[in-house]
Design a protein around this motif. Structure first.
Motif, short mmCIF file in Angstrom:
data_model
loop_
_atom_site.label_atom_id
_atom_site.label_comp_id
_atom_site.label_asym_id
_atom_site.label_seq_id
_atom_site.Cartn_x
_atom_site.Cartn_y
_atom_site.Cartn_z
N TYR A 279 -1.62 13.80 -6.78
CA TYR A 279 -1.34 13.38 -5.41
C TYR A 279 -0.15 12.43 -5.45
CZ TYR A 279 -6.00 15.03 -3.94
OH TYR A 279 -7.12 15.80 -3.67
N ARG A 280 0.86 12.72 -4.66
CA ARG A 280 2.01 11.81 -4.57
C ARG A 280 1.78 10.82 -3.44
NH1 ARG A 280 8.10 13.34 -5.70
NH2 ARG A 280 7.08 13.19 -7.75
N TYR A 281 1.90 9.54 -3.78
CA TYR A 281 1.78 8.45 -2.81
C TYR A 281 3.12 7.73 -2.72
CZ TYR A 281 -3.31 8.89 -2.68
OH TYR A 281 -4.59 9.36 -2.50
N SER A 282 3.52 7.35 -1.52
CA SER A 282 4.78 6.62 -1.35
C SER A 282 4.60 5.50 -0.34
CB SER A 282 5.89 7.57 -0.90
OG SER A 282 5.52 8.24 0.29
N LEU A 283 5.51 4.53 -0.40
CA LEU A 283 5.46 3.40 0.52
C LEU A 283 5.81 3.86 1.93
CD1 LEU A 283 7.27 0.58 -1.51
CD2 LEU A 283 4.84 1.17 -1.49
N LEU A 284 5.16 3.29 2.91
CA LEU A 284 5.46 3.59 4.31
C LEU A 284 6.61 2.70 4.80
CD1 LEU A 284 1.87 3.83 5.83
CD2 LEU A 284 3.39 5.72 5.22
N PRO A 285 7.36 3.15 5.80
CA PRO A 285 8.43 2.31 6.36
C PRO A 285 7.91 0.97 6.88
CG PRO A 285 8.68 4.57 7.10
CD PRO A 285 7.36 4.50 6.37
N SER A 286 6.63 0.91 7.24
CA SER A 286 6.06 -0.34 7.75
C SER A 286 5.99 -1.43 6.69
CB SER A 286 4.65 -0.09 8.30
OG SER A 286 3.81 0.44 7.29
N THR A 287 6.12 -1.06 5.41
CA THR A 287 6.02 -2.05 4.33
C THR A 287 7.07 -3.15 4.48
OG1 THR A 287 5.24 -0.33 2.82
CG2 THR A 287 5.99 -2.38 1.83
N LEU A 288 8.30 -2.77 4.76
CA LEU A 288 9.38 -3.74 4.91
C LEU A 288 9.91 -3.78 6.35
CD1 LEU A 288 11.37 -3.14 1.59
CD2 LEU A 288 9.85 -5.05 2.13
N ALA A 289 9.08 -3.35 7.28
CA ALA A 289 9.48 -3.38 8.69
C ALA A 289 9.59 -4.81 9.18
CB ALA A 289 8.48 -2.60 9.54
N SER A 290 10.36 -5.01 10.22
CA SER A 290 10.48 -6.35 10.80
C SER A 290 9.17 -6.71 11.50
CB SER A 290 11.63 -6.41 11.79
OG SER A 290 11.25 -5.79 13.02
N PRO A 291 8.88 -8.00 11.65
CA PRO A 291 7.67 -8.41 12.38
C PRO A 291 7.61 -7.88 13.81
CG PRO A 291 8.57 -10.25 11.15
CD PRO A 291 9.59 -9.14 11.07
N VAL A 292 8.76 -7.51 14.35
CA VAL A 292 8.78 -6.92 15.70
C VAL A 292 8.00 -5.61 15.71
CG1 VAL A 292 10.23 -5.97 17.53
CG2 VAL A 292 10.97 -8.01 16.26
N LEU B 276 14.63 -1.85 -0.69
CA LEU B 276 14.76 -0.54 -1.31
C LEU B 276 16.25 -0.27 -1.55
CD1 LEU B 276 12.16 1.58 0.71
CD2 LEU B 276 11.90 0.59 -1.57
N PRO B 277 16.59 0.59 -2.51
CA PRO B 277 18.00 0.85 -2.81
C PRO B 277 18.79 1.30 -1.58
CG PRO B 277 16.61 1.74 -4.54
CD PRO B 277 15.69 1.29 -3.44
N HIS B 278 20.01 0.78 -1.48
CA HIS B 278 20.93 1.13 -0.39
C HIS B 278 20.33 0.78 0.97
CE1 HIS B 278 24.08 3.56 -2.66
NE2 HIS B 278 23.17 3.27 -3.59
N PHE B 279 19.40 -0.16 0.98
CA PHE B 279 18.71 -0.58 2.22
C PHE B 279 18.02 0.58 2.91
CE2 PHE B 279 22.07 -4.01 2.09
CZ PHE B 279 21.21 -5.01 1.67
N LEU B 280 17.45 1.48 2.11
CA LEU B 280 16.63 2.55 2.68
C LEU B 280 15.53 1.94 3.53
CD1 LEU B 280 15.79 5.61 2.65
CD2 LEU B 280 14.31 5.02 0.72
N GLN B 281 15.31 2.51 4.71
CA GLN B 281 14.30 2.05 5.67
C GLN B 281 14.61 0.66 6.22
OE1 GLN B 281 10.47 2.44 3.73
NE2 GLN B 281 10.65 4.65 3.51
N GLY B 282 15.84 0.20 6.00
CA GLY B 282 16.25 -1.11 6.52
C GLY B 282 17.03 -0.99 7.82
N SER B 283 17.28 -2.12 8.46
CA SER B 283 18.05 -2.14 9.70
C SER B 283 19.46 -1.61 9.48
CB SER B 283 18.11 -3.57 10.25
OG SER B 283 16.84 -4.03 10.62
N SER C 117 0.85 -1.20 0.00
CA SER C 117 0.00 0.00 0.00
C SER C 117 0.88 1.24 0.00
CB SER C 117 -0.92 0.02 1.22
OG SER C 117 -0.16 0.13 2.42
N ALA C 118 0.34 2.31 -0.54
CA ALA C 118 1.04 3.60 -0.56
C ALA C 118 0.12 4.65 0.04
CB ALA C 118 1.43 3.98 -1.99
N SER C 119 0.69 5.58 0.75
CA SER C 119 -0.09 6.61 1.43
C SER C 119 0.22 7.99 0.86
CB SER C 119 0.21 6.60 2.94
OG SER C 119 -0.23 5.39 3.52
#
Length: 456
Positions: free
Chosen positions: A284-297, A336-343, A269-271
């Motif tokens: 309207y610009r929609y983008s992915l939320l950090p929760s998209t690839l967030a850890s199950p934690v 995401l590129p360069h592990f954007l929004q990643g650990s 989903s995009a918000s």
């Protein structure tokens, strides 16, 4: 007997002004109804509508720009267990999805079926160099075999690696890495996106919106199924939304947009992020939320996307999606590129990564009246995992599991000036004109009535 007095003239003027004001008031809901009816009619996917022309056309070019990660210290990684240091090279640009939809069929249940032919044409003028440029990259066969074979087979794998003079890293051209090369270990053609040319995505079944415009473009089936079979979970296997190229008209920015991407084997989903101006058109610009690839934690909904507890540190890593179950068993991770929004850990064990929100996020620019996506950038990165193995010479110095970036792509398209002018002329200008007429009638009627009231 006629009324020729000044008072009668003022009275008539007041009545005329009131009529104009009333007419303007009537035109507002009537005008909105005309706009809504016209847009809904033109948004249906069937021959003769604006939506169909855009949907079936291949005139707007879609490009895939690739940045490949060149490993700068391969010997130190193998011999000393050093962290790999990478430097991106690119873009290398290809024109893709330039072919129209094929096998288009309209079905009795108000759905349309089709396949998306795939091909890639190199665009030298949009690239930093030729396809023959070389990069030092992970050996796909070595990393793949290591991930797929049990430890009991590692001695045999080591013998094969040595007999073919292979190592953990290899030198390949851009063309080979992306589209395929003959591998000495597997004796077969492998590549990040091989096979691609001459293949197709689908078939898709989507709702045309003829019976319910709110369902237009929503995917009914993909490859003949209403759900996926990759994740063994009801939630993660859902096919939600459209393919991202369009949505139902009259978009509500408070409601997320859902779309399915076969590249990552899941729905997302995009918000709403912001209102933008695209060549004179409000979108309207929609983008992915950090929760998209967030850890199950942090996002329990993602638990079913976690496939390997060992390599993901008991599913606590964020930012990478294991798609091996939908890529013929190839141990590929998408991020995401360069592990954007990643650990942070993902960037600690691979040096040279610099995530940037502006350049690395995925977004859609959607025109809110029609629901058409007029500009987009889908940015994803392909990674492979390698880790320690005491019985494999090129891996026995490795200290921990490492998710190594191989390449990231930016799939993008935007409407050209000609299409933008047509869009503004055929839709935006007519809506603006109707609104102007409404406002003029209201103002003229109110002003005329007020003026004559003063004279009376």
């Amino acid at each position: 007997m006629g009324c020729f007095s000044i008072k009668c003239g003022l009275l008539a003027g007041s009545v005329f002004g009131a009529v104009i004001a009333i007419l303007g008031g009537i035109l507002i809901p009537v005008g909105d109804m005309i706009i809504e009816r016209t847009v809904k009619k033109e948004a249906v996917i069937e021959p003769g509508t604006t939506a169909y022309d855009n949907w079936a056309s291949s005139e707007i070019a879609v490009y895939r720009q690739f940045w490949l990660f060149d490993v700068k210290n391969p010997q130190q990684v193998v011999q000393e267990g050093a962290f790999p240091e990478v430097q991106e090279k690119g873009p290398y640009t290809y024109k893709t999805r330039y072919l129209p939809k094929a096998n288009v069929t309209f079905n009795p249940n108000n759905t349309a079926s089709f396949v998306l032919p795939m091909g890639a044409i190199f665009e030298p003028s949009m690239s930093v160099g030729p396809e023959e440029d070389t990069v030092t990259t992970l050996n796909l066969a070595v990393a793949g075999a290591y991930s797929l074979l049990p430890p009991a087979s590692h001695i045999l794998l080591d013998m094969v690696i040595n007999s073919t003079n292979s190592s953990l890293f290899q030198h390949r051209t851009v063309k080979e890495l992306l589209w395929g090369y003959n591998d000495p270990i597997l004796k077969d053609t492998i590549g990040l996106f091989s096979p691609y040319n001459g293949t197709s995505d689908g078939p898709y079944n989507i709702f045309t919106g003829k019976d319910d415009i709110s369902k237009v473009s929503i995917i009914d089936r993909w490859r003949g199924e209403t759900k996926l079979s990759f994740w063994n979970d009801t939630y993660c296997d859902m096919i939600n939304g459209t393919d991202g190229s369009s949505f139902a008209p009259f978009v509500d920015k408070d409601v997320p947009l859902y779309f399915f991407s076969s590249d990552i084997c899941r729905s997302v989903s995009a918000s709403y992020e912001a209102t933008m101006n695209l060549k004179g058109i409000e979108v309207y610009r929609y983008s992915l939320l950090p929760s998209t690839l967030a850890s199950p934690v942090d996002n329990p909904d993602n638990k079913c996307f976690c496939r390997n507890y060992e390599t993901t540190k008991n599913c606590t890593l964020a930012g990478a999606l294991d798609i091996s179950s939908c890529s013929d068993g190839r141990p590929v991770f998408i991020s995401l590129p360069h592990f954007l929004q990643g650990s942070e850990y993902l960037r600690e064990v691979v040096l040279g990564l610099h995530p940037d929100e502006e350049h690395h996020k995925t977004f859609l620019d959607v025109e809110p009246i029609t629901g058409f996506t007029l500009n987009f950038a889908k940015r994803i990165q392909a990674n492979m995992m390698y880790g320690p193995a005491k019985d494999i010479t090129v891996l026995n110095k490795v200290k921990d599991y490492t998710l190594l970036p191989l390449a990231w792509l930016n799939e993008t398209a935007t409407l050209d000036d000609k299409t933008a002018d047509m869009f503004k002329r055929e839709l935006i200008s007519r809506i603006d004109m109707l609104e102007i007429v409404q406002q003029v009638l209201l103002i003229a009627g109110t002003s005329r009535g007020r003026a004559h009231g003063n004279y009376s």
